[in-house]
Design a protein around this motif. Structure first.
Motif, PDB file in Angstrom:
ATOM      1  N   ARG A   5      76.299   9.369  19.485  1.00  0.00           N
ATOM      2  CA  ARG A   5      76.131   8.119  18.602  1.00  0.00           C
ATOM      3  C   ARG A   5      74.647   8.040  18.100  1.00  0.00           C
ATOM      4  NH1 ARG A   5      79.998   7.008  16.141  1.00  0.00           N
ATOM      5  NH2 ARG A   5      82.090   7.110  17.208  1.00  0.00           N
ATOM      6  N   PHE A   8      75.261   9.955  14.968  1.00  0.00           N
ATOM      7  CA  PHE A   8      76.453   9.382  14.118  1.00  0.00           C
ATOM      8  C   PHE A   8      76.580   8.113  14.487  1.00  0.00           C
ATOM      9  CE2 PHE A   8      77.058  14.012  14.287  1.00  0.00           C
ATOM     10  CZ  PHE A   8      77.142  14.500  12.703  1.00  0.00           C
ATOM     11  N   THR A   9      75.729   7.167  13.785  1.00  0.00           N
ATOM     12  CA  THR A   9      75.946   5.559  14.459  1.00  0.00           C
ATOM     13  C   THR A   9      77.035   4.917  13.785  1.00  0.00           C
ATOM     14  OG1 THR A   9      74.573   5.255  12.259  1.00  0.00           O
ATOM     15  CG2 THR A   9      73.438   5.512  14.397  1.00  0.00           C
ATOM     16  N   ALA A  10      77.875   5.503  12.694  1.00  0.00           N
ATOM     17  CA  ALA A  10      78.936   4.759  12.007  1.00  0.00           C
ATOM     18  C   ALA A  10      80.223   4.932  12.851  1.00  0.00           C
ATOM     19  CB  ALA A  10      79.157   5.249  10.580  1.00  0.00           C
ATOM     20  N   LYS A  12      83.078   5.708  12.103  1.00  0.00           N
ATOM     21  CA  LYS A  12      84.009   6.789  11.652  1.00  0.00           C
ATOM     22  C   LYS A  12      82.987   7.391  10.652  1.00  0.00           C
ATOM     23  CE  LYS A  12      88.395   4.952  12.820  1.00  0.00           C
ATOM     24  NZ  LYS A  12      89.697   4.750  12.263  1.00  0.00           N
ATOM     25  N   SER A  13      82.024   8.354  11.108  1.00  0.00           N
ATOM     26  CA  SER A  13      81.132   9.023  10.222  1.00  0.00           C
ATOM     27  C   SER A  13      81.871   9.819   9.403  1.00  0.00           C
ATOM     28  CB  SER A  13      79.887   9.742  11.118  1.00  0.00           C
ATOM     29  OG  SER A  13      79.315   8.828  12.088  1.00  0.00           O
ATOM     30  N   ILE A  15      81.439  13.425   7.321  1.00  0.00           N
ATOM     31  CA  ILE A  15      80.192  14.532   7.016  1.00  0.00           C
ATOM     32  C   ILE A  15      80.980  15.396   5.712  1.00  0.00           C
ATOM     33  CG2 ILE A  15      79.365  16.438   8.050  1.00  0.00           C
ATOM     34  CD1 ILE A  15      80.184  15.341  10.901  1.00  0.00           C
ATOM     35  N   LEU A  44      77.988   9.310   2.224  1.00  0.00           N
ATOM     36  CA  LEU A  44      78.374  10.025   3.242  1.00  0.00           C
ATOM     37  C   LEU A  44      77.233   9.979   4.345  1.00  0.00           C
ATOM     38  CD1 LEU A  44      80.475  11.417   1.263  1.00  0.00           C
ATOM     39  CD2 LEU A  44      80.427  13.172   2.689  1.00  0.00           C
ATOM     40  N   ASP A  45      77.674  10.031   5.720  1.00  0.00           N
ATOM     41  CA  ASP A  45      76.918   9.777   6.995  1.00  0.00           C
ATOM     42  C   ASP A  45      76.174  11.209   7.269  1.00  0.00           C
ATOM     43  OD1 ASP A  45      77.816   7.000   7.224  1.00  0.00           O
ATOM     44  OD2 ASP A  45      79.637   8.098   7.753  1.00  0.00           O
ATOM     45  N   ALA A  46      76.616  12.183   6.742  1.00  0.00           N
ATOM     46  CA  ALA A  46      75.870  13.362   7.326  1.00  0.00           C
ATOM     47  C   ALA A  46      76.359  14.547   6.160  1.00  0.00           C
ATOM     48  CB  ALA A  46      76.179  14.004   8.791  1.00  0.00           C
ATOM     49  N   VAL A  73      69.966  11.956   5.469  1.00  0.00           N
ATOM     50  CA  VAL A  73      71.060  11.709   6.177  1.00  0.00           C
ATOM     51  C   VAL A  73      70.938  12.978   7.412  1.00  0.00           C
ATOM     52  CG1 VAL A  73      72.516  10.692   4.625  1.00  0.00           C
ATOM     53  CG2 VAL A  73      72.702  13.210   4.788  1.00  0.00           C
TER      54      VAL A  73
END
Length: 141
Positions: A5, A8-10, A12-13, A15, A44-46, A73
Motif C-alpha cells: 500500500r 500502490f496507494t489507489a 484499485k491500482s 498497472i 495509470l498507477d504503475a 509512477v
C-alpha cells in the motif's frame, strides 16, 4: 523497503504492461517509449516491464530508460521464467515491485519449503505469502 500500500496507494491500482514488442531494435525501443508515455498520460498507477515479446537485453534497456527518466509512477519488472533475474533487475534498476509468474498458482504444498528458502535468499524482499499473485520489493540500500 516499501509495503504494497505504500507503492500502490489507489484502492484499485491499474498497472500497464510494456511487453517489448516490435520488429526491429529501433521499433522495440520507440514503441516502449511511446507506451510508457501513453500509460503515464492516461493516468495509470504503475508500469511493469516484461520480456514477453522482447529479450533480456531489451528488458535491461527499458529498465535503464525508466530509471534515468525518473518516471512519475512506480515501475516494476517481470523477467519471465527466471525468478532470480527478477530480483537482480529489481535491485539494479530501483524497481518498486516485481512479479513472479512462475510462482502464481504453480506451487504445490510440497514445494512451499523450497519456495520459502528461495525467498529467504533475498533479505530485502517483502512477501505476503508463498502463493500471492505478485511480489513487491524496494531495496533499502
Amino acid at each position: 523497503m516499501k509495503k504494497f500500500r505504500e507503492v500502490f496507494t489507489a484502492p484499485k491500482s491499474i498497472i500497464g504492461v510494456i511487453h517489448l514488442k516490435g520488429d526491429t531494435d529501433e521499433d522495440i525501443k520507440a514503441r516502449a517509449k511511446k507506451e510508457i508515455g501513453l500509460y503515464i498520460d492516461g493516468g495509470l498507477d504503475a508500469v511493469i516491464f516484461e520480456d514477453y515479446f522482447g529479450s533480456y537485453p531489451y528488458l535491461e534497456w527499458v529498465l535503464d530508460y525508466a530509471k534515468t527518466q525518473k518516471l512519475p509512477v512506480p515501475y516494476g519488472v517481470n523477467c519471465l521464467n527466471f525468478d532470480s533475474l527478477n530480483f537482480k533487475l529489481a535491485r539494479d534498476y530501483h524497481c518498486d515491485f516485481l512479479q513472479l509468474d512462475s510462482v502464481v498458482g504453480h506451487v504445490k504444498p510440497r514445494d512451499e519449503a523450497s519456495l520459502d528458502a528461495f525467498f529467504a535468499l533475498e533479505p530485502w524482499f517483502w512477501a505476503v505469502s508463498g502463493s500471492s499473485i505478485s511480489r513487491f520489493c524496494r531495496p533499502t540500500a
